[in-house]
Design an enzyme around this catalytic site. Structure first.
Site, PDB file in Angstrom:
ATOM      1  N   CYS A   1       0.881  -1.162   0.000  1.00  0.00           N
ATOM      2  CA  CYS A   1       0.000   0.000   0.000  1.00  0.00           C
ATOM      3  C   CYS A   1       0.924   1.219   0.000  1.00  0.00           C
ATOM      4  O   CYS A   1       2.120   1.076  -0.273  1.00  0.00           O
ATOM      5  CB  CYS A   1      -0.992  -0.027   1.168  1.00  0.00           C
ATOM      6  SG  CYS A   1      -0.306   0.176   2.817  1.00  0.00           S
TER       7      CYS A   1
ATOM      8  N   GLY B   1       2.722   0.814   3.452  1.00  0.00           N
ATOM      9  CA  GLY B   1       2.862  -0.572   3.915  1.00  0.00           C
ATOM     10  C   GLY B   1       2.132  -0.814   5.226  1.00  0.00           C
ATOM     11  O   GLY B   1       1.933  -1.957   5.631  1.00  0.00           O
ATOM     12  N   ILE B   2       1.740   0.253   5.902  1.00  0.00           N
ATOM     13  CA  ILE B   2       1.219   0.113   7.264  1.00  0.00           C
ATOM     14  C   ILE B   2      -0.221  -0.412   7.286  1.00  0.00           C
ATOM     15  O   ILE B   2      -0.523  -1.399   7.966  1.00  0.00           O
ATOM     16  CB  ILE B   2       1.313   1.452   8.020  1.00  0.00           C
ATOM     17  CG1 ILE B   2       2.785   1.816   8.249  1.00  0.00           C
ATOM     18  CG2 ILE B   2       0.578   1.357   9.366  1.00  0.00           C
ATOM     19  CD1 ILE B   2       2.997   3.184   8.879  1.00  0.00           C
ATOM     20  N   GLY B   3      -1.102   0.247   6.573  1.00  0.00           N
ATOM     21  CA  GLY B   3      -2.517  -0.126   6.657  1.00  0.00           C
ATOM     22  C   GLY B   3      -2.753  -1.567   6.264  1.00  0.00           C
ATOM     23  O   GLY B   3      -3.447  -2.326   6.962  1.00  0.00           O
TER      24      GLY B   3
ATOM     25  N   HIS C   1      13.530 -16.071  11.911  1.00  0.00           N
ATOM     26  CA  HIS C   1      13.290 -16.125  13.361  1.00  0.00           C
ATOM     27  C   HIS C   1      11.807 -16.054  13.720  1.00  0.00           C
ATOM     28  O   HIS C   1      11.398 -16.594  14.748  1.00  0.00           O
ATOM     29  CB  HIS C   1      14.005 -14.965  14.062  1.00  0.00           C
ATOM     30  CG  HIS C   1      15.488 -15.106  14.077  1.00  0.00           C
ATOM     31  ND1 HIS C   1      16.317 -14.290  14.804  1.00  0.00           N
ATOM     32  CD2 HIS C   1      16.307 -16.003  13.445  1.00  0.00           C
ATOM     33  CE1 HIS C   1      17.579 -14.643  14.624  1.00  0.00           C
ATOM     34  NE2 HIS C   1      17.605 -15.680  13.792  1.00  0.00           N
TER      35      HIS C   1
END
Ligand code: RB5
Length: 152
Positions: free
Chosen positions: A65, A68-70, A98
């Site tokens: 997006c 990148g967060i939403g 990890h």
């Protein structure tokens, strides 16, 4: 592996670069849209990739997006999805090794095409090490994450 990819309009300009990087790395793309720069709602695209992974149609996903967060927040609401933004190659492979990250989130308004290509390749070439001798601590920690997901 098959990699499900989706973006909203904010990541659309970077989508072709990501598709190409996945193919160059020897993987198959499941392109779940969006297919134009017209504005759309990112949770719908996070859901498409989450469903593809949970239905076994793809092994991993890449979501884009603007920041990148939403789309990353939305993806992490889906059980079985472990999504993270990685705008550097170290995070992109270590998140898989990890933390069993299965969805990489990228900001199309943040990242240029060359870093994006390298990040995608780092993500796809990594594998979870929790089953390896001496690496059991990572499996233990991921197990605790899964228990949080189950409300424990
Ligand atoms: C769309 O304008 C933008 O809000 C979206 O792509 C994303 O950046 C949200 O996190």
């Amino acid at each position: 592996m098959i990699v499900a990819i989706a973006t909203d309009h904010g990541g659309f300009a970077l989508k072709d670069t990501v598709l190409q990087a996945v193919r160059e790395a020897g993987h198959e793309v499941l392109d779940l849209g969006t297919h134009s720069p017209e504005a759309v709602d990112y949770p719908e695209y996070a859901a498409l990739v989450g469903e593809a992974i949970n239905d076994g149609k793809a092994e991993r996903g890449i979501l884009l997006c603007g920041s990148g967060i939403g789309i990353c927040i939305a993806a992490n609401k889906i059980k079985g999805i472990y999504a993270a933004i990685a705008h550097d190659t170290y995070s992109a492979h270590q998140g898989v090794e990890h933390d069993a990250m299965n969805v990489l989130c990228l900001g199309g308004r943040i990242l240029g095409p060359e870093p994006a290509r390298e990040i995608v390749k780092a993500f796809l070439s990594a594998r979870f090490v929790g089953g390896d001798p001496g690496q059991e601590r990572h499996a233990r920690r991921v197990g605790k994450v899964r228990r949080l997901e189950d409300g424990a």
